[in-house]
Design a protein around this motif. Sequence first.
Motif, PDB file in Angstrom:
ATOM      1  N   ILE A 176      -8.771 -50.366   7.282  1.00 58.30           N
ATOM      2  CA  ILE A 176      -7.721 -49.323   8.719  1.00 58.30           C
ATOM      3  C   ILE A 176      -6.623 -48.455   7.698  1.00 58.30           C
ATOM      4  CG2 ILE A 176      -5.535 -48.509  10.335  1.00 58.30           C
ATOM      5  CD1 ILE A 176      -8.257 -50.042  10.889  1.00 58.30           C
ATOM      6  N   GLY A 177      -6.168 -48.295   6.218  1.00 58.94           N
ATOM      7  CA  GLY A 177      -5.536 -47.504   5.392  1.00 58.94           C
ATOM      8  C   GLY A 177      -6.578 -47.072   4.756  1.00 58.94           C
ATOM      9  N   LYS A 178      -7.490 -47.205   5.084  1.00 63.12           N
ATOM     10  CA  LYS A 178      -8.680 -45.778   3.847  1.00 63.12           C
ATOM     11  C   LYS A 178      -9.430 -44.689   5.108  1.00 63.12           C
ATOM     12  CE  LYS A 178     -10.785 -48.918   0.275  1.00 63.12           C
ATOM     13  NZ  LYS A 178      -9.706 -49.853   0.481  1.00 63.12           N
ATOM     14  N   TYR A 191      -8.005 -40.891  17.294  1.00 58.09           N
ATOM     15  CA  TYR A 191      -7.742 -41.968  18.575  1.00 58.09           C
ATOM     16  C   TYR A 191      -7.998 -43.312  18.113  1.00 58.09           C
ATOM     17  CZ  TYR A 191      -7.974 -44.580  22.950  1.00 58.09           C
ATOM     18  OH  TYR A 191      -7.794 -45.609  23.854  1.00 58.09           O
ATOM     19  N   ALA A 192      -9.541 -43.954  17.858  1.00 53.78           N
ATOM     20  CA  ALA A 192      -9.721 -44.924  17.139  1.00 53.78           C
ATOM     21  C   ALA A 192      -8.820 -45.664  15.861  1.00 53.78           C
ATOM     22  CB  ALA A 192     -11.205 -44.806  17.127  1.00 53.78           C
ATOM     23  N   VAL A 193      -8.522 -44.631  15.449  1.00 57.07           N
ATOM     24  CA  VAL A 193      -7.970 -45.719  13.987  1.00 57.07           C
ATOM     25  C   VAL A 193      -6.629 -45.655  14.738  1.00 57.07           C
ATOM     26  CG1 VAL A 193      -6.576 -45.198  11.497  1.00 57.07           C
ATOM     27  CG2 VAL A 193      -9.641 -44.546  12.328  1.00 57.07           C
ATOM     28  N   HIS A 194      -6.024 -44.918  15.301  1.00 56.70           N
ATOM     29  CA  HIS A 194      -4.508 -44.627  15.401  1.00 56.70           C
ATOM     30  C   HIS A 194      -4.491 -45.903  16.543  1.00 56.70           C
ATOM     31  CE1 HIS A 194      -0.612 -44.150  17.483  1.00 56.70           C
ATOM     32  NE2 HIS A 194      -1.694 -44.676  19.027  1.00 56.70           N
ATOM     33  N   LEU A 265      -8.543 -24.520  14.082  1.00 54.88           N
ATOM     34  CA  LEU A 265      -7.332 -26.732  14.345  1.00 54.88           C
ATOM     35  C   LEU A 265      -6.226 -26.489  13.263  1.00 54.88           C
ATOM     36  CD1 LEU A 265      -7.138 -28.526  16.698  1.00 54.88           C
ATOM     37  CD2 LEU A 265      -9.214 -30.231  15.118  1.00 54.88           C
ATOM     38  N   ILE A 266      -5.735 -26.620  12.918  1.00 55.28           N
ATOM     39  CA  ILE A 266      -3.859 -26.849  12.156  1.00 55.28           C
ATOM     40  C   ILE A 266      -3.574 -28.532  12.276  1.00 55.28           C
ATOM     41  CG2 ILE A 266      -4.613 -24.073  11.384  1.00 55.28           C
ATOM     42  CD1 ILE A 266      -1.754 -24.206  12.915  1.00 55.28           C
ATOM     43  N   SER A 267      -3.749 -28.828  13.236  1.00 58.68           N
ATOM     44  CA  SER A 267      -2.912 -29.743  14.033  1.00 58.68           C
ATOM     45  C   SER A 267      -4.004 -30.550  14.849  1.00 58.68           C
ATOM     46  CB  SER A 267      -1.442 -29.513  13.647  1.00 58.68           C
ATOM     47  OG  SER A 267      -0.359 -30.627  13.956  1.00 58.68           O
ATOM     48  N   TRP A 268      -2.959 -32.229  14.736  1.00 56.61           N
ATOM     49  CA  TRP A 268      -3.248 -32.669  15.796  1.00 56.61           C
ATOM     50  C   TRP A 268      -2.437 -33.948  15.347  1.00 56.61           C
ATOM     51  CZ3 TRP A 268      -7.244 -30.810  12.018  1.00 56.61           C
ATOM     52  CH2 TRP A 268      -7.341 -32.035  10.966  1.00 56.61           C
ATOM     53  N   ARG A 269      -2.954 -35.271  17.021  1.00 56.21           N
ATOM     54  CA  ARG A 269      -2.433 -36.441  16.292  1.00 56.21           C
ATOM     55  C   ARG A 269      -2.376 -36.836  17.865  1.00 56.21           C
ATOM     56  NH1 ARG A 269       4.490 -37.364  15.272  1.00 56.21           N
ATOM     57  NH2 ARG A 269       4.224 -39.362  14.058  1.00 56.21           N
ATOM     58  N   SER A 270      -2.430 -38.399  17.136  1.00 54.73           N
ATOM     59  CA  SER A 270      -1.910 -39.960  18.937  1.00 54.73           C
ATOM     60  C   SER A 270      -1.817 -40.779  18.745  1.00 54.73           C
ATOM     61  CB  SER A 270      -3.983 -40.105  18.948  1.00 54.73           C
ATOM     62  OG  SER A 270      -4.153 -41.037  19.564  1.00 54.73           O
ATOM     63  N   LYS A 271      -0.645 -40.822  19.344  1.00 53.54           N
ATOM     64  CA  LYS A 271       0.960 -41.200  18.682  1.00 53.54           C
ATOM     65  C   LYS A 271       1.654 -42.110  20.076  1.00 53.54           C
ATOM     66  CE  LYS A 271       4.993 -41.527  16.519  1.00 53.54           C
ATOM     67  NZ  LYS A 271       6.118 -41.824  18.079  1.00 53.54           N
ATOM     68  N   LYS A 272       1.300 -43.091  19.977  1.00 53.98           N
ATOM     69  CA  LYS A 272       2.388 -43.935  20.704  1.00 53.98           C
ATOM     70  C   LYS A 272       3.699 -43.305  21.525  1.00 53.98           C
ATOM     71  CE  LYS A 272       1.500 -48.323  21.326  1.00 53.98           C
ATOM     72  NZ  LYS A 272       1.990 -49.890  20.800  1.00 53.98           N
ATOM     73  N   GLN A 273       4.427 -43.199  22.341  1.00 57.30           N
ATOM     74  CA  GLN A 273       5.169 -43.030  22.834  1.00 57.30           C
ATOM     75  C   GLN A 273       6.675 -44.159  22.321  1.00 57.30           C
ATOM     76  OE1 GLN A 273       5.303 -41.138  26.628  1.00 57.30           O
ATOM     77  NE2 GLN A 273       3.867 -39.624  26.406  1.00 57.30           N
ATOM     78  N   ASP A 274       7.612 -43.542  22.044  1.00 51.12           N
ATOM     79  CA  ASP A 274       8.490 -44.440  22.161  1.00 51.12           C
ATOM     80  C   ASP A 274       9.124 -45.266  22.851  1.00 51.12           C
ATOM     81  OD1 ASP A 274       8.525 -43.636  19.327  1.00 51.12           O
ATOM     82  OD2 ASP A 274      10.163 -42.158  19.820  1.00 51.12           O
ATOM     83  N   ILE A 275       9.455 -44.785  24.179  1.00 52.61           N
ATOM     84  CA  ILE A 275       9.567 -46.077  25.267  1.00 52.61           C
ATOM     85  C   ILE A 275       8.371 -45.628  26.398  1.00 52.61           C
ATOM     86  CG2 ILE A 275      12.490 -44.969  24.656  1.00 52.61           C
ATOM     87  CD1 ILE A 275      11.731 -43.782  27.323  1.00 52.61           C
ATOM     88  N   VAL A 276       8.672 -46.568  26.974  1.00 51.33           N
ATOM     89  CA  VAL A 276       8.085 -46.845  28.966  1.00 51.33           C
ATOM     90  C   VAL A 276       8.370 -45.783  29.734  1.00 51.33           C
ATOM     91  CG1 VAL A 276       7.590 -48.636  30.203  1.00 51.33           C
ATOM     92  CG2 VAL A 276       7.499 -49.392  28.525  1.00 51.33           C
ATOM     93  N   SER A 277       7.394 -45.020  29.749  1.00 48.81           N
ATOM     94  CA  SER A 277       7.416 -44.165  30.753  1.00 48.81           C
ATOM     95  C   SER A 277       7.582 -44.383  32.359  1.00 48.81           C
ATOM     96  CB  SER A 277       6.614 -42.956  30.938  1.00 48.81           C
ATOM     97  OG  SER A 277       7.224 -42.108  29.474  1.00 48.81           O
ATOM     98  N   ARG A 278       7.648 -43.780  33.154  1.00 52.02           N
ATOM     99  CA  ARG A 278       8.207 -44.930  34.539  1.00 52.02           C
ATOM    100  C   ARG A 278       6.786 -43.565  36.277  1.00 52.02           C
ATOM    101  NH1 ARG A 278      14.100 -44.138  36.608  1.00 52.02           N
ATOM    102  NH2 ARG A 278      12.984 -44.353  38.918  1.00 52.02           N
ATOM    103  N   SER A 279       7.316 -42.635  34.771  1.00 54.45           N
ATOM    104  CA  SER A 279       5.594 -42.107  35.470  1.00 54.45           C
ATOM    105  C   SER A 279       4.749 -41.174  35.043  1.00 54.45           C
ATOM    106  CB  SER A 279       6.128 -41.180  36.869  1.00 54.45           C
ATOM    107  OG  SER A 279       7.051 -40.152  35.832  1.00 54.45           O
TER     108      SER A 279
END
Length: 399
Positions: A176-178, A191-194, A265-279
């Motif tokens: 996963i590190g590689k 997305y898959a690696v994240h 395309l110069i920037s992209w990201r897939s990241k889990k949010q810090d808190i639970v969203s209510r909607s």
Amino acid sequence: MDLPLGFHSKGESHSSTSATPLVCKLVKSLYGLKQVSRQWNAKLSATIVQLGFKQSQADHSLFVHTDGSSFTALLVYVDDMIITGNDSACVAKLKFLLDQKFGIKDLGSLKYFLGLEIARSAKGISINQRKYALEVLKEAGMLGCKPVKSPMEQQLKLSKADGELLKDAGQYRRLIGKLMYLTLSRPDIAYAVHRLSQYLAQPRIPHMKAATRILQYIKGTPGQGVFFPVESDLQLKAFCDADWAGCPDTRKSLTGYCVFLGDSLISWRSKKQDIVSRSSVEAEYRSMATTTCEVTWLLYLLRDLHIPHERPVLLYCDNQAAIHISANLVFHERSKHIEADCHKVRNRVLDGTIKMFYVSSRNQLADIFTKALGVDQFSRLLARLGVINIFAQNTVSRV
């Protein structure tokens, strides 16, 4: 560190069995000590600044110099550098001065840098990691595997508790590190690696099988990379999306975004949010806030590179309610629980930095960073992101 042989303090001889420890004071930092990297960076940065360069506040590894119409930029990674500019004489002078000070090795035109392979043509510049990808496949013993057309199965269910624990967790973590480093030029596997990186603490057999599928996908496209066309304007535009409560273990949502400078395309990201969203509206709005922070940083970086960007940044979202919240103070019941820091989106809209637009879910390019898609939709969005394989005879698609 051991004292040199024959070294002893005044009035006594050094003995390995002596109860009194002996110390020595270093005149300068030595290779291998903890503080040497910081000292090297400080010395290199100070030298570059003395040559008339200005250090970027958005990225401290970037130095720029302007003299009339001449512009030179220098990017530093530890002791590796990339130098570019519109005046070859100024670039040559900088190389000469750095060589006198540190003794550098000039590798010529940029072709390979930290695992990134750069190829130029009349149409533009392509960046890929083909050599690195093949090395990852070789180390995993997957050079002869059967390729697949997508990095992750659609509707794949993964969690922390399902499946038997791996006997060798280190193998999974190294892989996963590689793969995480491979995402520098491969937004198609971001997305898959994240998603698989969330199970590093206690990886299980289903997680390893999903990681193996990523390797199968890479086997079919080892030369996949990002293409930067020559003919492109300097308009920033971004796409943001969210997968509401997408994590089965924490029910946190997932943020995905991609930013273009013109057609590049110069920037992209897939990241889990810090808190639970209510909607779903809140999840989308938080995704917009994350994208806004990235866009703001890119504007600072463009300013340091002396690239004017007077027009508003175009931000595309597929949620109408989130767009309304960013533009006005309606929907009080649906937005009053959202923290004030998320309303930076509204502030940027009001001051004209960002302009919001609605985009249909089918044309939402950030979808590829929030969920596993079918092969057809995955391939279609990938082409619109400008990701190509220069080792295959493909045509370049643009947004």
